[in-house]
Design a protein around this motif. Structure first.
Motif, PDB file in Angstrom:
ATOM      1  N   SER A  32       0.813  -1.225   0.000  1.00 27.76           N
ATOM      2  CA  SER A  32       0.000   0.000   0.000  1.00 27.76           C
ATOM      3  C   SER A  32       0.845   1.272   0.000  1.00 27.76           C
ATOM      4  N   GLU A  33       2.062   1.222   0.275  1.00 22.89           N
ATOM      5  CA  GLU A  33       2.872   2.433   0.420  1.00 22.89           C
ATOM      6  C   GLU A  33       3.964   2.548  -0.637  1.00 22.89           C
ATOM      7  N   VAL A  34       4.641   1.425  -0.924  1.00 18.56           N
ATOM      8  CA  VAL A  34       5.754   1.460  -1.878  1.00 18.56           C
ATOM      9  C   VAL A  34       5.588   0.389  -2.926  1.00 18.56           C
ATOM     10  N   GLU A  35       6.381   0.555  -3.890  1.00 21.07           N
ATOM     11  CA  GLU A  35       6.285  -0.423  -4.968  1.00 21.07           C
ATOM     12  C   GLU A  35       7.312  -1.539  -4.797  1.00 21.07           C
ATOM     13  N   SER A  36       8.540  -1.122  -4.287  1.00 19.94           N
ATOM     14  CA  SER A  36       9.546  -2.176  -4.085  1.00 19.94           C
ATOM     15  C   SER A  36      10.511  -1.754  -2.993  1.00 19.94           C
ATOM     16  N   VAL A  37      11.109  -2.795  -2.428  1.00 16.26           N
ATOM     17  CA  VAL A  37      12.112  -2.560  -1.377  1.00 16.26           C
ATOM     18  C   VAL A  37      13.280  -3.497  -1.694  1.00 16.26           C
ATOM     19  N   ALA A  38      14.503  -3.039  -1.357  1.00 17.62           N
ATOM     20  CA  ALA A  38      15.681  -3.898  -1.591  1.00 17.62           C
ATOM     21  C   ALA A  38      16.709  -3.609  -0.513  1.00 17.62           C
ATOM     22  N   ILE A  39      17.376  -4.740  -0.059  1.00 17.47           N
ATOM     23  CA  ILE A  39      18.470  -4.585   0.882  1.00 17.47           C
ATOM     24  C   ILE A  39      19.738  -4.729   0.044  1.00 17.47           C
ATOM     25  N   ILE A  40      20.613  -3.711   0.166  1.00 19.96           N
ATOM     26  CA  ILE A  40      21.794  -3.681  -0.706  1.00 19.96           C
ATOM     27  C   ILE A  40      23.026  -3.623   0.182  1.00 19.96           C
ATOM     28  N   SER A  41      23.998  -4.540  -0.155  1.00 16.05           N
ATOM     29  CA  SER A  41      25.260  -4.514   0.577  1.00 16.05           C
ATOM     30  C   SER A  41      26.028  -3.253   0.235  1.00 16.05           C
TER      31      SER A  41
ATOM     32  N   SER B 232      13.060   7.178  -5.567  1.00 15.40           N
ATOM     33  CA  SER B 232      13.900   6.131  -4.968  1.00 15.40           C
ATOM     34  C   SER B 232      14.731   6.735  -3.854  1.00 15.40           C
ATOM     35  N   VAL B 233      14.658   6.075  -2.651  1.00 17.74           N
ATOM     36  CA  VAL B 233      15.485   6.566  -1.546  1.00 17.74           C
ATOM     37  C   VAL B 233      16.465   5.480  -1.140  1.00 17.74           C
ATOM     38  N   PHE B 234      17.668   5.862  -0.692  1.00 15.20           N
ATOM     39  CA  PHE B 234      18.704   4.917  -0.219  1.00 15.20           C
ATOM     40  C   PHE B 234      19.069   5.353   1.181  1.00 15.20           C
ATOM     41  N   ILE B 235      18.886   4.418   2.111  1.00 14.05           N
ATOM     42  CA  ILE B 235      19.102   4.767   3.525  1.00 14.05           C
ATOM     43  C   ILE B 235      20.151   3.797   4.102  1.00 14.05           C
ATOM     44  N   PRO B 236      21.238   4.287   4.647  1.00  9.47           N
ATOM     45  CA  PRO B 236      22.246   3.388   5.236  1.00  9.47           C
ATOM     46  C   PRO B 236      21.780   2.876   6.625  1.00  9.47           C
ATOM     47  N   LEU B 237      22.113   1.643   6.884  1.00 10.80           N
ATOM     48  CA  LEU B 237      21.827   1.101   8.213  1.00 10.80           C
ATOM     49  C   LEU B 237      22.860  -0.002   8.516  1.00 10.80           C
ATOM     50  N   ILE B 238      22.910  -0.335   9.838  1.00  5.02           N
ATOM     51  CA  ILE B 238      23.833  -1.409  10.250  1.00  5.02           C
ATOM     52  C   ILE B 238      22.990  -2.515  10.825  1.00  5.02           C
ATOM     53  N   SER B 239      23.206  -3.707  10.277  1.00  7.90           N
ATOM     54  CA  SER B 239      22.389  -4.851  10.718  1.00  7.90           C
ATOM     55  C   SER B 239      22.803  -5.303  12.098  1.00  7.90           C
ATOM     56  N   ASP B 240      21.982  -6.254  12.633  1.00  9.73           N
ATOM     57  CA  ASP B 240      22.244  -6.736  13.970  1.00  9.73           C
ATOM     58  C   ASP B 240      23.600  -7.357  14.090  1.00  9.73           C
TER      59      ASP B 240
ATOM     60  N   GLU C 261      27.155  -3.405   7.307  1.00 10.94           N
ATOM     61  CA  GLU C 261      26.653  -2.104   6.774  1.00 10.94           C
ATOM     62  C   GLU C 261      25.779  -2.370   5.553  1.00 10.94           C
ATOM     63  N   LEU C 262      24.528  -2.013   5.666  1.00 12.97           N
ATOM     64  CA  LEU C 262      23.564  -2.277   4.590  1.00 12.97           C
ATOM     65  C   LEU C 262      22.929  -0.969   4.096  1.00 12.97           C
ATOM     66  N   ILE C 263      22.326  -1.115   3.028  1.00 15.79           N
ATOM     67  CA  ILE C 263      21.581   0.051   2.485  1.00 15.79           C
ATOM     68  C   ILE C 263      20.217  -0.418   2.087  1.00 15.79           C
ATOM     69  N   ILE C 264      19.201   0.266   2.594  1.00 16.44           N
ATOM     70  CA  ILE C 264      17.837  -0.091   2.214  1.00 16.44           C
ATOM     71  C   ILE C 264      17.395   0.854   1.083  1.00 16.44           C
ATOM     72  N   ASN C 265      16.937   0.220   0.112  1.00 18.84           N
ATOM     73  CA  ASN C 265      16.412   1.006  -1.047  1.00 18.84           C
ATOM     74  C   ASN C 265      14.916   0.835  -1.115  1.00 18.84           C
ATOM     75  N   ILE C 266      14.200   1.980  -1.043  1.00 18.13           N
ATOM     76  CA  ILE C 266      12.738   1.934  -1.130  1.00 18.13           C
ATOM     77  C   ILE C 266      12.324   2.779  -2.363  1.00 18.13           C
ATOM     78  N   ASN C 267      11.450   2.193  -3.138  1.00 20.76           N
ATOM     79  CA  ASN C 267      11.043   2.858  -4.397  1.00 20.76           C
ATOM     80  C   ASN C 267       9.549   3.019  -4.465  1.00 20.76           C
ATOM     81  N   ARG C 268       9.160   4.134  -4.841  1.00 23.57           N
ATOM     82  CA  ARG C 268       7.721   4.408  -5.004  1.00 23.57           C
ATOM     83  C   ARG C 268       7.498   5.159  -6.335  1.00 23.57           C
TER      84      ARG C 268
END
Ligand code: C2E
Ligand code: MG
Ligand code: MG
Length: 931
Positions: A104-113, A162-170, A174-181
């Motif tokens: 309902s909010e985005v079209e796709s999501v991706a976890i990118i190294s 398209s947004v790219f947000i850096p994050l650190i997994s548990d 170091e990952l990057i979440i990509n959310i596209n709408r």
């Protein structure tokens, strides 16, 4: 009178194109319209410029609006990333699990190294809103540097946020979440909020249409963008703003690059409404301009029409002036009505034009009058010039203008002909070459010294003309000084008097000589003899020898006049040969010769010589005739008055001796002379007696006018009635009357008798004129004019019908005096005739100098004119000469019809003679003779 003035350029009579007035109106309208249009156009440009700024500002604000909307949408996507990371921190495994909720909010999501590998991804089924590997690599690189989330708009091919947000997994990765709408939502929001079209496109570097990635209204946006691209010549790469007319109407556009993308975004606004508003404004302005112009023109028309109409009339009238149609111009100008109070400049112009018209009219009339006068003068001058030229070249006289040294300035045709120059120019020639007296070495210029030294008006002289063909001609010259082109010239007019001189010479010769023998005639003999007697020296002796051929008239009758003339000639030669030189020889009568013998020693002339003269033989053609002559020898002595006495003695002795015996020589003795003087005395007594007892009678001889063929006048001829009742001829008693000084008395008696007869005729209405013989001594009497006046008033006759025949002109003492006396007679109305012309006549000058009206040719030349050629030649030349001098000619002694015909042929004016009538008493006079 109107007359065209001189005018080089022809003005049109009327205005043929637009009138000045129309042109003025049209000009005003056009000017007003241009001003209004200019003003409208400027305001249009200003309005459109302002509007452009406004549109630009608005569109720039829309860019911000879009940017704000895009940031807000990105923030939403950043916030949604939390949901994938917060529960357990293991985003990698949760992505798939979360897909349903993402739908309902985005079209796709991706976890990118951090190396850019997609570790896990989820997307809504059927959608393909994932960034490409290039975008992922770019984003990974950016985040590695910034360690900040990032957003971008990607159209590949569909547009996504398209947004790219850096994050650190548990586990610390170091990952990057990509959310596209899908970006459609963003765009639709923008459109909903702003109402403007939004187009995402990739500008092409080549001149190609832009590659539209997204349009808020699909094909509509693409169409508008393409229209702008065409208007910008496909130059969209650098364009930031557009406002103007395109194929799709008035459009405004704002261009900018999408942040974090190579794509461009165009915000397009349809401004057609504004443009049509502007167009309507301009039309209104134009309409207002037109109406204003028309109104203004109407005002101008109403205000300017009357004066312009006047101006048009004046303008149309002006060419008439130059054409000289002043009355037409006056009529045209009258059409202008002038207000008495309100006078404007055109009225002044009108007034001035009328004045100019009148002045020109007057001027033209004057010019015409003067021109006519001038033409007349030119005509007269031309005629005069032609006349002068004709006179100059046709004149029978030499006309030459020359300088003081004789160099010719101009020479007429006769001069050129005589000099032999003919058609050659006479400029360099010298007149002295032809006009000079070689004998006395005088040239024409030399003869003019008097004129040069003491300028007189005119100078006359005679100088010969040495003609080109070697003749020497006598010329009578009249010289005067003239001025041509400020230089002094001599004008010499020369008349050829050679013929006149010859005629004068021959007349003089004829006057002095006998034409048959060439010897001196009687009157010359008398003159010459008188001269000898008066100059005779003491030791000189003079004898008169008179030789008269016996029966000469019978010889003439027998053998004819020619033979008679031949006898005279031969006999004259014979006398000459016999007597030698020391004598004066003359023919003194028809067959009579006189010789004056002048000897130094006293002695008789050689008798044998004289005897020889008494016999002579002549061949008459039919045989040899011996003729005899009677000779009288009379010795001159102091008792004898002069040659007249000597002659009259010899004549009377001759008559007496002939009756005694012809063919002998007789010597007069003193007794004879005394006898003769006795005779004279008796005649004188008889004449005195006749004068006292009124025994002088007038005979009348008619004279016929050759033009009217009727008797025009009669000559009065005096006769003396002797004791026995016979008429004695004037020849008998006039000689003694002259000697005794009785001639004036006789002349006055005759004059009075003639005037009485004339008065009687005039009273009877007879218009015949009378001619009276008057001798020179009478004429020269001091009281002649007075006595003539007395006789005129006593008789009552009109002197206009009187002709005075002047006889014995030889006796005139002074020609100038005679001229004056004759003038006195002429003043009274009488006319003058020169009698016995051609014989005993000393000077031909009399004819020229005296104011005579008629010439009476002596009968000696007329009586035998039909037989003698010499007489004919002489008479013809006398007639021609007299006519050329304006005198009429009377021929007296006409005895034969043949003579009448010859004289008629010679155009003689009047004839008189026995052929018409002998002199008769008044009772026998026939005035009705008609020729
Ligand atoms: P004269 O004046 O020349 O007159 C003309 C003479 O010629 C006249 O002669 C006349 O009879 C004559 N005669 C006319 N026709 C003919 C003709 O056909 N044949 C010939 N053979 N003779 C003709 P008359 O009358 O004997 O007069 C001679 C001259 O006497 C005049 O010549 C004139 O000089 C003079 N005389 C005559 N009457 C007067 C007079 O009243 N006063 C003066 N002063 N002189 C006069
Ligand atoms: Mg006469
Ligand atoms: Mg006469």
């Amino acid at each position: 009178m109107n007359q065209a003035l001189p005018n080089d350029t022809k003005s049109p009579a009327t205005v043929t194109g637009l009138s000045l007035f129309q042109k003025l109106c049209a000009l005003i309208i056009i000017m007003i319209m241009l001003i209004m249009l200019g003003r409208g156009y400027i305001s249009y440009l200003q309005t459109m410029g302002k509007y452009d700024d406004q549109v630009q500002n608005r569109l720039q604000r829309l860019e911000q609006t879009f940017t704000t909307l895009a940031q807000r949408s990105s923030h939403e996507l950043f916030r949604s990333a939390d949901r994938y990371t917060q529960p357990n921190g293991d985003a990698t495994h949760n992505v798939t699990a979360l897909i349903p909720s993402l739908m309902s909010e985005v079209e796709s999501v991706a976890i990118i190294s951090k190396q850019g590998q997609i570790l896990s991804s989820a997307q809504i089924e059927g959608a393909d809103y994932q960034p490409g590997s290039d975008e992922i690599q770019s984003a990974v690189a950016t985040i590695a540097t910034t360690q900040q989330p990032m957003a971008s708009l990607i159209c590949n091919p569909d547009c996504i946020q398209s947004v790219f947000i850096p994050l650190i997994s548990d586990n610390g990765d170091e990952l990057i979440i990509n959310i596209n709408r899908s970006a459609v939502l963003l765009f639709e929001d923008f459109y909903d909020i702003t109402g403007t079209e939004l187009v995402v496109f990739s500008p092409q570097s080549t001149n190609a249409e832009p590659d539209v990635k997204f349009s808020s209204h699909g094909a509509e946006g693409t169409r508008l963008l393409n229209a702008i691209a065409q208007a910008l010549n496909l130059e969209l790469t650098t364009a930031q703003h557009y406002f103007g007319k395109t194929a799709e109407g008035y459009l405004a556009a704002h261009f900018f690059e999408l942040p974090g993308s190579t794509l461009h975004l165009a915000i397009i606004s349809d401004e057609s409404a504004v443009a049509s508003l502007a167009a309507r404004t301009i039309s209104e302005v134009l309409a207002a301009a037109l109406v204003t112009s028309l109104l203004l023109s109407l005002v101008v028309y109403l205000v300017l029409r009357p004066p312009l109409k006047k101006l048009a009339i004046i303008t149309n009238a002006l060419p008439l002036l130059s054409g000289g149609n002043f009355s037409d111009a006056r009529q045209a100008l009258k059409k202008i009505k002038r207000h008495k109070k309100y006078i404007d400049e055109i009225d002044l112009l009108h007034h001035t034009t009328e004045d100019v018209n009148n002045a020109l009219d007057l001027l033209s009339s004057n010019v015409l009058r003067q021109r006519n006068e001038l033409q007349e003068k030119v005509h007269a001058l031309t005629e005069a010039k032609q006349f002068n030229e004709m006179l100059f070249d046709n004149s029978p006289m030499v006309i030459v203008t020359h300088r003081e040294d004789g160099s010719i300035h101009n020479l007429n045709a006769m001069g050129r002909t005589l000099s032999g120059l003919n058609n050659k120019p006479a400029f360099n020639a010298n007149i002295n070459h032809w006009v000079r007296d070689p004998e006395n070495d005088i040239t024409l210029s030399g003869s003019l010294q008097n004129l040069v030294d003491k300028p007189q008006k005119k100078l006359q002289n005679e100088l010969p003309f040495l003609t080109g063909d070697g003749q020497i001609r006598d010329f009578l010259w009249t010289h005067s000084i003239i001025s041509i082109d400020n230089s002094r010239l001599f004008l010499s007019l020369g008349v050829d008097i050679t013929e006149t001189r010859r005629a004068e010479e021959s007349l003089r010769w004829l006057g002095e000589h006998d034409r048959v023998t060439g010897l001196l005639n009687r009157s010359t003999f008398i003159e010459e003899a008188d001269r000898h007697i008066h100059s005779m020296e003491p030791n000189q002796y003079i004898d008169l020898v008179m030789v008269d051929i016996d029966n000469f008239s019978e010889f003439n009758d027998r053998f004819g006049f020619d033979c008679g003339d031949n006898l005279l000639r031969k006999f004259a030669n014979y006398i000459s040969e016999e007597l030698g030189d020391a004598r004066l020889l003359a023919r003194t009568g028809s067959g009579e010769f006189c010789i004056l013998m002048i000897q130094r020693n006293h002695g008789q002339p050689q008798p044998h010589n004289l005897d020889a003269l008494s016999r002579f033989q002549i061949d008459t053609g039919g045989g040899v005739e011996t003729i005899s002559a009677t000779i009288i020898v009379d010795h001159y002595n102091v008792d004898i008055d002069g040659i007249d006495d000597l002659l009259s003695n010899a004549t009377s002795l001759m008559q007496r001796m002939k009756s005694k015996g012809k063919g002998h020589v007789y010597h007069a003795d003193d007794q004879d002379s005394k006898e003769s003087r006795q005779e004279k005395y008796l005649l004188k007594e008889q004449l005195l007696e006749a004068l006292n007892s009124n025994r002088l009678v007038l005979f009348y001889q008619p004279i016929v006018d050759m033009h009217s063929h009727n008797v025009s006048h009669c000559e009065c001829l005096v006769r003396m009635l002797d004791d026995e009742g016979s008429f004695i001829a004037p020849a008998k008693f006039l000689g003694i009357a002259t000697e005794c000084g009785l001639m004036p008395r006789i002349d006055y008696i005759v004059l009075e008798k003639a005037m009485r007869q004339l008065a009687a005729w005039q009273q009877a209405g007879i218009t015949i004129q009378l001619s009276i013989n008057i001798t020179a001594p009478t004429l020269e009497q001091p009281d002649f004019a007075e006595r003539l006046g007395d006789i005129i008033s006593a008789t009552g006759a009109t002197p206009e019908s009187l002709i005075f025949e002047l006889v014995e002109t030889d006796a005139l003492e002074n020609i100038e005096n005679a001229r004056k006396l004759l003038e006195q007679i002429k003043v009274r109305g009488a006319q003058i005739a020169l009698d016995d012309f051609g014989i005993g006549f000393t000077s031909f000058e009399y004819l020229r100098e005296l104011p005579v009206d008629y010439i009476k040719i002596d009968q000696a030349f007329i009586r035998f004119i039909n037989e003698r050629e010499n007489d004919q030649t002489l008479v013809r030349s006398i007639i021609e000469m007299s006519h050329s001098l304006g005198k009429k000619v009377i021929a007296e002694g006409v005895e034969k019809k043949a003579a009448v015909e010859i004289l008629r042929d010679m155009q003689v004016d009047y004839i008189q003679g026995y052929y018409l009538s002998r002199p008769v008493p008044i009772s026998a006079l026939d005035l009705n003779i008609h020729l």
